[in-house]
Design a protein around this motif. Structure first.
Motif, mmCIF file in Angstrom:
data_model
loop_
_atom_site.group_PDB
_atom_site.id
_atom_site.type_symbol
_atom_site.label_atom_id
_atom_site.label_comp_id
_atom_site.label_asym_id
_atom_site.label_seq_id
_atom_site.Cartn_x
_atom_site.Cartn_y
_atom_site.Cartn_z
ATOM 1 N N LEU A 1 63.992 41.605 142.352
ATOM 2 C CA LEU A 1 63.021 41.286 143.673
ATOM 3 C C LEU A 1 61.838 40.368 143.637
ATOM 4 N N LEU A 2 61.148 40.336 142.447
ATOM 5 C CA LEU A 2 60.180 39.145 142.321
ATOM 6 C C LEU A 2 60.784 37.821 142.317
ATOM 7 N N TYR A 3 62.053 37.710 141.710
ATOM 8 C CA TYR A 3 62.791 36.237 141.602
ATOM 9 C C TYR A 3 63.379 36.077 143.062
ATOM 10 N N TYR A 4 63.596 37.006 143.869
ATOM 11 C CA TYR A 4 64.033 36.741 145.183
ATOM 12 C C TYR A 4 62.887 36.195 145.993
ATOM 13 N N MET A 5 61.611 36.605 145.932
ATOM 14 C CA MET A 5 60.436 36.136 146.414
ATOM 15 C C MET A 5 60.328 34.711 146.147
ATOM 16 N N TYR A 6 60.383 34.546 144.844
ATOM 17 C CA TYR A 6 59.652 33.072 144.429
ATOM 18 C C TYR A 6 60.711 32.076 144.120
ATOM 19 N N TYR A 7 62.084 32.152 144.096
ATOM 20 C CA TYR A 7 63.142 31.407 143.674
ATOM 21 C C TYR A 7 63.182 30.586 145.231
ATOM 22 N N GLU A 8 63.671 29.371 144.994
ATOM 23 C CA GLU A 8 63.715 28.436 146.007
ATOM 24 C C GLU A 8 64.775 28.835 147.076
ATOM 25 N N LEU A 9 64.603 28.259 148.310
ATOM 26 C CA LEU A 9 65.691 28.757 149.381
ATOM 27 C C LEU A 9 67.050 28.166 148.745
ATOM 28 N N ASN A 10 67.414 27.084 148.108
ATOM 29 C CA ASN A 10 68.490 26.588 147.599
ATOM 30 C C ASN A 10 68.967 27.569 146.522
ATOM 31 N N HIS A 11 68.222 28.331 146.007
ATOM 32 C CA HIS A 11 68.729 29.326 145.000
ATOM 33 C C HIS A 11 68.926 30.666 145.475
ATOM 34 N N GLY A 12 68.817 31.086 146.788
ATOM 35 C CA GLY A 12 68.826 32.127 147.553
ATOM 36 C C GLY A 12 67.591 32.948 147.723
ATOM 37 N N GLY A 13 66.550 32.709 147.285
ATOM 38 C CA GLY A 13 65.262 33.156 147.552
ATOM 39 C C GLY A 13 64.442 32.681 148.546
ATOM 40 N N LEU A 14 63.184 33.233 148.938
ATOM 41 C CA LEU A 14 62.389 33.084 150.100
ATOM 42 C C LEU A 14 61.609 32.082 149.733
ATOM 43 N N GLY A 15 61.231 31.236 148.517
ATOM 44 C CA GLY A 15 60.402 30.250 148.115
ATOM 45 C C GLY A 15 58.971 30.371 148.116
ATOM 46 N N LEU A 16 58.473 31.629 148.137
ATOM 47 C CA LEU A 16 57.182 31.973 147.859
ATOM 48 C C LEU A 16 56.394 31.316 146.708
ATOM 49 N N ASP A 17 55.197 31.134 146.404
ATOM 50 C CA ASP A 17 54.676 30.668 145.423
ATOM 51 C C ASP A 17 54.400 31.845 144.362
ATOM 52 N N ARG A 18 54.575 31.533 142.983
ATOM 53 C CA ARG A 18 54.628 32.731 142.048
ATOM 54 C C ARG A 18 53.596 33.850 142.146
ATOM 55 N N THR A 19 52.159 33.319 142.195
ATOM 56 C CA THR A 19 51.019 33.926 142.391
ATOM 57 C C THR A 19 51.218 35.156 143.494
ATOM 58 N N THR A 20 51.681 34.424 144.633
ATOM 59 C CA THR A 20 51.893 35.276 145.878
ATOM 60 C C THR A 20 52.846 36.330 145.697
ATOM 61 N N ALA A 21 53.961 36.159 145.193
ATOM 62 C CA ALA A 21 55.069 36.922 144.646
ATOM 63 C C ALA A 21 54.548 38.084 144.106
ATOM 64 N N ASN A 22 53.867 37.770 142.940
ATOM 65 C CA ASN A 22 53.379 38.851 142.037
ATOM 66 C C ASN A 22 52.312 39.518 142.529
ATOM 67 N N THR A 23 51.577 39.159 143.581
ATOM 68 C CA THR A 23 50.482 39.993 144.307
ATOM 69 C C THR A 23 51.263 40.977 145.176
ATOM 70 N N VAL A 24 52.227 40.399 145.840
ATOM 71 C CA VAL A 24 53.212 41.304 146.591
ATOM 72 C C VAL A 24 53.820 42.361 146.037
ATOM 73 N N MET A 25 54.227 42.042 144.800
ATOM 74 C CA MET A 25 54.943 42.900 143.779
ATOM 75 C C MET A 25 54.006 44.206 143.466
ATOM 76 N N ALA A 26 52.783 43.708 143.332
ATOM 77 C CA ALA A 26 51.799 44.766 142.761
ATOM 78 C C ALA A 26 51.215 45.430 143.936
ATOM 79 N N ILE A 27 50.999 44.963 144.983
ATOM 80 C CA ILE A 27 50.651 45.825 146.293
ATOM 81 C C ILE A 27 51.854 46.861 146.640
ATOM 82 N N TYR A 28 53.012 46.130 146.564
ATOM 83 C CA TYR A 28 54.184 47.196 146.860
ATOM 84 C C TYR A 28 54.306 48.423 145.987
ATOM 85 N N GLY A 29 53.945 48.043 144.597
ATOM 86 C CA GLY A 29 54.178 49.156 143.652
ATOM 87 C C GLY A 29 52.913 49.968 144.000
#
Length: 496
Positions: free
Chosen positions: A44-72
């Motif tokens: 899930l973390l990689y899905y959030m911050y990988y670029e669109l051309n790699h199948g991800g959503l393209g979020l920046d890493r800090t935002t993706a990590n914050t979302v993961m922490a909030i989610y947990g």
């Protein structure tokens, strides 16, 4: 109301490695539920911050990590809702079933290609579903044993091993599917796993679990149900209104939301401890046990603040800081998510055997918690070394540093987590059994809520400072718990 003895007598007491037969049902239900959750979480973390051309959503890493922490945090925080509904409305058995259904819906939504909006929608279903299932399935495990049963801690260790067998296999399997067919194919495997867990539960529960979990221990009166329905409707309306206003004013940001979750992660357990202690349904002896539980809860928060970074900081570290080439063989960063459960599978039987052999000579629960914090601190101290050897992060490091860190954290986890689950079921006031188990999982919620802020600090300080300071905090709290352990043990009123 059913007594503990009535429930224990209704459960076949032999049939699963010398333990109650119902442990089979709960073992494999949690196996598949954790298979689905940890498999999804591994990518899930990689899905959030990988670029669109790699199948991800393209979020920046800090935002993706914050979302993961909030989610947990929200996943574990929702256990309060699940524990309350189980205690007061429909019992733990139905809560587990309803929770499994919602989790499966959430994974199905993740399996559908879509935007961040669909991602957050899937998170909502998984959060609520896990709140209903996670704390309540552990409560049913405790219901199958008497408080004096010497098999109790070993039973929880076996149950915990089942959780980690699912968590070990899922990242490896889902990574293969993801690499071959993309993120959404990997998420579909998680949905399939939850469906299997529900099938096991429905087919075997009636025969193996007896009366465990069938009756809420503190059921609502009709007047209370009406009042609670009104409160729930008002609360939902207020939350929706606040979200709409925040969105309209531009204040609904990940950073602001993380501050709200961090505040709730600390405030909610404080309110619940106060409510349980002051309740007329809590006896004098139970009040003492509630007080004894508070320092254990604080120790657990510190431990999980380190251990739960395996899905955020350490997952990012595996992807960006580790040399993934072992000779001519390339490893996947996803595989590191299988290290924690793999070590638990290997070590849990040894710990279960150790507790059985020690019997009355077992270290007290507070002492086990303090030892767990020492190992958590050591796991982060170890990560200081590659930070010092890699010129401030300029060169990639050996994967064995990360392997060693996971190993040390697992030793601490086996000293704390299954022991904490068992202690929670024994220290819980009778009228708040489900809610007390939910408080245990709130330790992880509070830790993840704190991590939502720590991941932002990681982006602006050196690795040496980050890992070193957090490791030192864990050791200091461990020393404090060790010093006051005799006081905590006396307050536990005979519970060991």
């Amino acid at each position: 109301m059913l007594s503990r003895d009535d429930i224990v007598k209704s459960v076949p007491q032999k049939g699963f490695f010398g333990h109650p037969k119902g442990l089979f049902t709960l073992f494999f239900t949690e196996f598949w539920e954790r298979f689905s959750y940890y498999g999804m979480r591994a990518i899930l973390l990689y899905y959030m911050y990988y670029e669109l051309n790699h199948g991800g959503l393209g979020l920046d890493r800090t935002t993706a990590n914050t979302v993961m922490a909030i989610y947990g945090s929200l996943v574990y925080m929702s256990g309060i809702i699940g524990g309350y509904l189980a205690d007061r409305v429909f019992g733990t058995r139905k809560a587990v079933f309803y929770g499994g259904i919602l989790i499966m819906i959430g994974h199905i939504l993740l399996a559908l290609p879509g935007s961040a909006t669909l991602l957050f929608g899937s998170m909502f279903f998984i959060i609520i579903g896990t709140g209903l299932l996670k704390s309540n399935v552990s409560t049913i495990v405790g219901d199958m044993y008497t408080e004096e049963d010497a098999r109790r801690d070993a039973g929880f260790s076996i149950f915990y091993m089942g959780i980690n067998m699912g968590a070990f296999l899922s990242p490896l399997i889902i990574d293969r599917v993801y690499q071959a067919a993309g993120f959404h194919a990997g998420f579909s495997v998680a949905a399939f796993g939850m469906a299997l867990g529900l099938i096991v539960y429905v087919v075997t529960a009636k025969k193996n679990l007896g009366l465990a979990g069938t009756v809420p221990p503190n059921p609502m009166t009709p007047a209370e149900k009406k009042k609670m329905s009104i409160i729930a409707i008002i609360a939902v309306a207020v939350i929706i209104a606040l979200v709409l206003v925040a969105n309209a004013t531009g204040t609904l940001t990940v950073a602001n939301f993380s501050l709200v979750i961090t505040t709730l992660g600390i405030l909610i357990p404080t309110i619940l401890f106060t409510y349980m202690y002051r309740s007329p349904k809590t006896t004098t002896e139970e009040k003492s046990r509630v007080l004894a539980y508070i320092p254990l809860f604080i120790a657990a928060v510190m431990f999980w603040a380190i251990a739960d970074q395996s899905a955020t900081i350490l997952a990012t570290y595996a992807d960006t800081r580790v040399n993934l080439m072992l000779g001519s063989f390339e490893i996947s960063p996803v595989w590191f998510q299988s290290l924690n459960p793999m070590f638990i599978i290997l070590l849990a039987p040894l710990f279960a055997t150790l507790w059985m052999k020690l019997g009355v000579r077992n270290p007290s629960t507070p002492r086990k918690f303090s030892y767990a914090l020492f190992f958590a601190g050591a796991s982060f101290f170890l990560m200081v070394i590659p930070g010092m050897l890699s010129n401030g992060g300029e060169t990639l490091v050996s994967p064995w540093w990360l392997v060693g860190s996971f190993f040390l954290a697992v030793i601490g986890e086996l000293l704390l987590s299954p022991v904490g689950l068992s202690a929670t079921t024994k220290l819980a006031p009778a009228a708040f059994a489900g809610q007390t188990m939910a408080i245990w999982f709130l330790a992880s919620a509070a830790a993840s809520a704190i991590n939502a802020q720590l991941v932002r600090i990681y982006a602006v300080v050196s690795e040496v400072t980050y890992f070193g300071v957090l490791g030192a905090f864990a050791v200091v709290i461990g020393i404090i718990i060790l010093i006051i352990s005799p006081i905590i043990s006396r307050a536990m009123k005979g519970v060991k």
